[in-house]
Design a protein around this motif. Structure first.
Motif, PDB file in Angstrom:
ATOM      1  N   GLY A  78       0.838  -1.198   0.000  1.00  0.00           N
ATOM      2  CA  GLY A  78       0.000   0.000   0.000  1.00  0.00           C
ATOM      3  C   GLY A  78       0.870   1.245   0.000  1.00  0.00           C
ATOM      4  O   GLY A  78       1.719   1.415   0.880  1.00  0.00           O
ATOM      5  N   HIS A  80       1.106   5.292   0.221  1.00  0.00           N
ATOM      6  CA  HIS A  80       0.362   6.432   0.755  1.00  0.00           C
ATOM      7  C   HIS A  80       0.787   7.706   0.026  1.00  0.00           C
ATOM      8  O   HIS A  80       1.957   8.074   0.036  1.00  0.00           O
ATOM      9  N   GLY A 132      -3.407   4.955  -2.005  1.00  0.00           N
ATOM     10  CA  GLY A 132      -4.471   5.681  -1.317  1.00  0.00           C
ATOM     11  C   GLY A 132      -3.898   6.892  -0.620  1.00  0.00           C
ATOM     12  O   GLY A 132      -2.736   7.258  -0.812  1.00  0.00           O
ATOM     13  N   SER A 137      -6.953  10.850  -2.901  1.00  0.00           N
ATOM     14  CA  SER A 137      -8.416  10.892  -2.962  1.00  0.00           C
ATOM     15  C   SER A 137      -8.951  12.203  -3.518  1.00  0.00           C
ATOM     16  O   SER A 137     -10.082  12.265  -3.990  1.00  0.00           O
ATOM     17  N   ALA A 140      -8.506  11.295  -7.531  1.00  0.00           N
ATOM     18  CA  ALA A 140      -8.319   9.861  -7.758  1.00  0.00           C
ATOM     19  C   ALA A 140      -8.389   9.449  -9.234  1.00  0.00           C
ATOM     20  O   ALA A 140      -7.510   8.705  -9.698  1.00  0.00           O
ATOM     21  N   GLY A 152      -6.728   1.024  -6.029  1.00  0.00           N
ATOM     22  CA  GLY A 152      -6.690   2.305  -5.347  1.00  0.00           C
ATOM     23  C   GLY A 152      -7.745   2.330  -4.257  1.00  0.00           C
ATOM     24  O   GLY A 152      -8.721   1.573  -4.299  1.00  0.00           O
ATOM     25  N   VAL A 153      -7.551   3.196  -3.270  1.00  0.00           N
ATOM     26  CA  VAL A 153      -8.543   3.399  -2.221  1.00  0.00           C
ATOM     27  C   VAL A 153      -8.888   4.885  -2.205  1.00  0.00           C
ATOM     28  O   VAL A 153      -8.018   5.725  -1.978  1.00  0.00           O
ATOM     29  N   VAL A 154     -10.152   5.198  -2.454  1.00  0.00           N
ATOM     30  CA  VAL A 154     -10.627   6.582  -2.467  1.00  0.00           C
ATOM     31  C   VAL A 154     -11.345   6.823  -1.147  1.00  0.00           C
ATOM     32  O   VAL A 154     -12.456   6.341  -0.932  1.00  0.00           O
ATOM     33  N   GLU A 156     -11.720   6.259   2.940  1.00  0.00           N
ATOM     34  CA  GLU A 156     -11.350   5.331   4.011  1.00  0.00           C
ATOM     35  C   GLU A 156     -11.219   3.896   3.492  1.00  0.00           C
ATOM     36  O   GLU A 156     -11.987   3.454   2.634  1.00  0.00           O
ATOM     37  N   PRO A 157     -10.259   3.122   4.050  1.00  0.00           N
ATOM     38  CA  PRO A 157      -9.994   1.771   3.552  1.00  0.00           C
ATOM     39  C   PRO A 157     -10.666   0.663   4.353  1.00  0.00           C
ATOM     40  O   PRO A 157     -10.300  -0.509   4.196  1.00  0.00           O
ATOM     41  N   ASN A 178     -15.258   2.056  -1.783  1.00  0.00           N
ATOM     42  CA  ASN A 178     -14.074   2.912  -1.910  1.00  0.00           C
ATOM     43  C   ASN A 178     -12.905   2.247  -2.618  1.00  0.00           C
ATOM     44  O   ASN A 178     -11.805   2.816  -2.656  1.00  0.00           O
ATOM     45  N   ARG A 192     -18.965   4.783  -3.152  1.00  0.00           N
ATOM     46  CA  ARG A 192     -18.205   5.773  -2.382  1.00  0.00           C
ATOM     47  C   ARG A 192     -18.935   6.033  -1.077  1.00  0.00           C
ATOM     48  O   ARG A 192     -20.052   6.545  -1.043  1.00  0.00           O
TER      49      ARG A 192
END
Length: 640
Positions: A78, A80, A132, A137, A140, A152-154, A156-157, A178, A192
């Motif tokens: 992951g 950041h 992420g 975000s 994104a 990808g994480v848009v 909160e994961p 997400n 989302r």
């Protein structure tokens, strides 16, 4: 997690390896996302390791990553991306900006660094890569196309962590909140959702060890320690034109269980942490109740502690706080938080859509400054240097908004109470779903590591100067120069620390404005000043030089008063401490368009027998108050 022993030491197989190449070197902050994602993952039985590359030179990335991957063998990597740039224009200007902080320009490119990191990771392992973070975000779709991660994480994961096995098996990806995943040449994003803050504690001994390694053994204790973040609230209902937070965190503000908040703070305090930052958009959205509830809890936490915990957070000036309430917060070890008001002009504040007006901003500025100073002096503590920050370069700034603000600052004599000032003179432009923010399309431009781009690209630092001020002054550089003058002269006393009175005296001698021989005592002072080293810029020498000029001007006191009154400064010479640079500048700007016009007027007023005393008094006045006489400046400074 499985463990085996190899020749190079223990190897662990973890579920997730978190990496970051987006830390801002000017303000190093251990990624709070590492803390939060690790806690969420642990709730679902997942193991996590973390590596921030801020302190790792790029030429060592490959070796460090190879060793980390070999040691931990993650199922998922992951990455950041906390921010896409610094949001400060001075980091990306084509030349050093007047009045801007000293920075290494064009050195912080977190999107490019993250792209380089992904390329390097993929050369070392087939482990899938997920990106992420807050910065990711905000943009994104474009970042997914640029970085091409596996996922990808848009936002909160939480659900991604809960369903990590499904993610890695590519099961029901469209149904995972997400989560972004490739579909053909593009990406699709699952539902989302905006989640409330964690209902569980987030800190662990393993994370604290990482914090200590990041900041150093002395970096978490004492008055200069780093602030350790603890979330207290998430989401923001406001629509400030420049802010991306509601897009990332949602427009509903939700308060975290304060018992859980205090459990995290107590955990940190018991292990030596002395400063915490309560993460929220603003702690007092609609009410100050949460602020004072936390003050009471922090007061109880600190009772009997030899090393109390200081705390701070973002705090709106509305709802207002009275002086007693501010004292209550200071007594509870609250540290006054940074705030940068857009102006002291109600129409401008309304246009920027901030949830306060000029009266709130002014009261907060004055009350906090005065009460903190009183609080410190009562305890025998030094008052730190003060800096007055303002966003006078917001997209809606006009001559009226600037001059109204400066008039208010002058009425309160705020400029004389701050050591320095910083004006944000341009908006970092985003598209929050309705086009470019701030009605700034015509003046917006983007910068890349290779220079200014031909077209706007929001993945690169993208800025817009206030159009009305650019129209008044001519171009962006002229706006920078104007605000540098405002910072030094009207919002602070900074220019006074750079006055070189010896150089001023030398100029007057060269021009013939100060002529010799002088009276005996003045000649003695002059010899001492000229004998000093040119490099001597000490305060005593400066005061001696000022005293000499004042002594010479004082030889013709009545004529000095008469001439100064005639040019618009009645009473100035006898009451100089009562005149601010703004007072002097405004009075002279009403009559003169330039220093040359002023000089001619003084020369015409000079009578036989005056010598050069009136001219010397004028030059003293201009230099002592940093006066710049320009019609374009006058419109922006004094029209209120």
């Amino acid at each position: 997690m499985s463990v085996e022993i190899s020749e190079t030491g223990p190897r662990t197989s973890v579920d997730l390896l978190l990496l970051s190449a987006s830390n801002y070197p000017a303000v190093p902050i251990y990624p709070y996302a590492f803390v939060q994602v690790s806690a969420i993952a642990a709730r679902h039985g997942l193991t996590v390791e973390r590596l921030d590359l801020l302190h790792t030179p790029k030429h060592r990335w490959e070796d460090v990553l190879r060793g980390t991957l070999d040691r931990h063998r993650p199922r998922l990597i992951g990455i950041h991306l906390r921010q896409v740039d610094s949001i400060f224009i001075w980091n990306y200007a084509e030349s050093d900006l007047p009045g801007a902080p000293q920075v290494v320009r064009n050195s912080y490119w977190p999107v490019d660094d993250t792209e380089q990191l992904i390329t390097l990771v993929r050369s070392l392992t087939d482990t899938p890569v997920m990106v992420g973070g807050f910065g990711f975000s905000t943009q994104a779709p474009a970042l997914l196309r640029r970085l091409r991660p596996d996922f990808g994480v848009v936002g909160e994961p939480d659900e991604v962590m809960a369903r990590l096995d499904d993610v890695l098996a590519h099961r029901d990806l469209d149904g995972i909140a997400n989560l972004a995943h490739p579909v053909g040449d593009d990406y699709a994003v699952g539902p989302r959702v905006f989640l409330p803050p964690a209902d569980h504690t987030e800190y662990s001994d393993a994370v604290l060890d990482d914090l200590l390694a990041f900041y150093g053994p002395e970096g978490l204790s004492g008055p200069d320690a780093a602030h350790v973040p603890v979330e207290i609230q998430r989401g923001c209902p406001y629509r400030c034109y420049f802010c991306t937070e509601p897009v990332v965190k949602g427009r509903q503000h939700r308060i975290r269980d304060l018992d859980v908040v205090m459990a995290d703070i107590t955990f940190l305090a018991d292990r030596g942490v002395t400063r915490v930052w309560l993460v929220c958009s603003e702690i007092n959205i609609g009410s100050n109740a949460l602020l004072f509830e936390m003050a009471e809890r922090m007061r109880k936490l600190n009772q009997g502690r030899t090393r109390p915990v200081d705390w701070t957070c973002y705090l709106l000036p509305n709802p207002a706080l009275d002086r007693d309430e501010i004292r209550t917060l200071l007594d509870a070890h609250f540290e006054p938080s940074w705030n940068q008001f857009a102006s002291y002009h109600d129409d401008n504040l309304k246009q920027t859509r901030v949830p306060y007006r000029a009266r709130h901003a002014v009261q907060a500025q004055v009350y906090w400054m005065e009460e903190e100073e009183r609080f410190r002096r009562e305890r025998g503590e030094p008052v730190p240097p003060r800096r007055l920050d303002m966003f006078l370069g917001n997209s809606y700034a006009t001559a009226e908004t600037v001059s109204t603000t400066l008039h208010a600052v002058n009425e309160l004599r705020l400029g004389e109470r701050f050591d320095d000032s910083l004006i944000t003179r341009a908006t970092r432009v985003f598209d929050l779903g309705h086009g470019l923010i701030g009605d700034s399309a015509e003046s917006t431009y983007s910068m890349s590591p290779r220079g200014r781009l031909a077209d706007v690209d929001l993945l690169y630092p993208t800025f817009s100067y206030p159009p009305a001020l650019v129209a008044e002054l001519g171009d962006n550089r002229a706006v920078d120069e104007f605000f540098a003058h405002v910072e030094d002269t009207f919002l602070s006393r900074a220019y006074r620390t750079r006055r070189d009175w010896r150089a001023f005296l030398t100029r007057q001698l060269d021009r013939g404005t100060l002529t010799r021989p002088l009276a005996a005592d003045a000649e003695d002072m002059l010899r001492r000043i000229l004998a000093a080293s040119p490099a001597d810029s000490s305060a005593p020498l400066g005061e001696l030089t000022r005293s000499l000029v004042e002594l010479v001007v004082g030889t013709r006191p009545d004529r000095t008063r008469t001439v100064l009154a005639a040019i618009g400064l009645p009473g100035y010479w006898d009451e100089r401490p009562r005149w601010s640079p703004y007072d002097v500048g405004a009075a002279l700007a009403r009559r003169f368009d330039s220093a040359e016009d002023l000089t001619r007027a003084v020369q015409e007023l000079t009578e036989p027998g005056d010598g050069t005393v009136p001219l010397l008094a004028m030059e003293y006045c201009l230099y002592d108050n940093n006066v710049v006489l320009r019609p374009d400046y006058a419109r922006l400074l004094f029209t209120a």
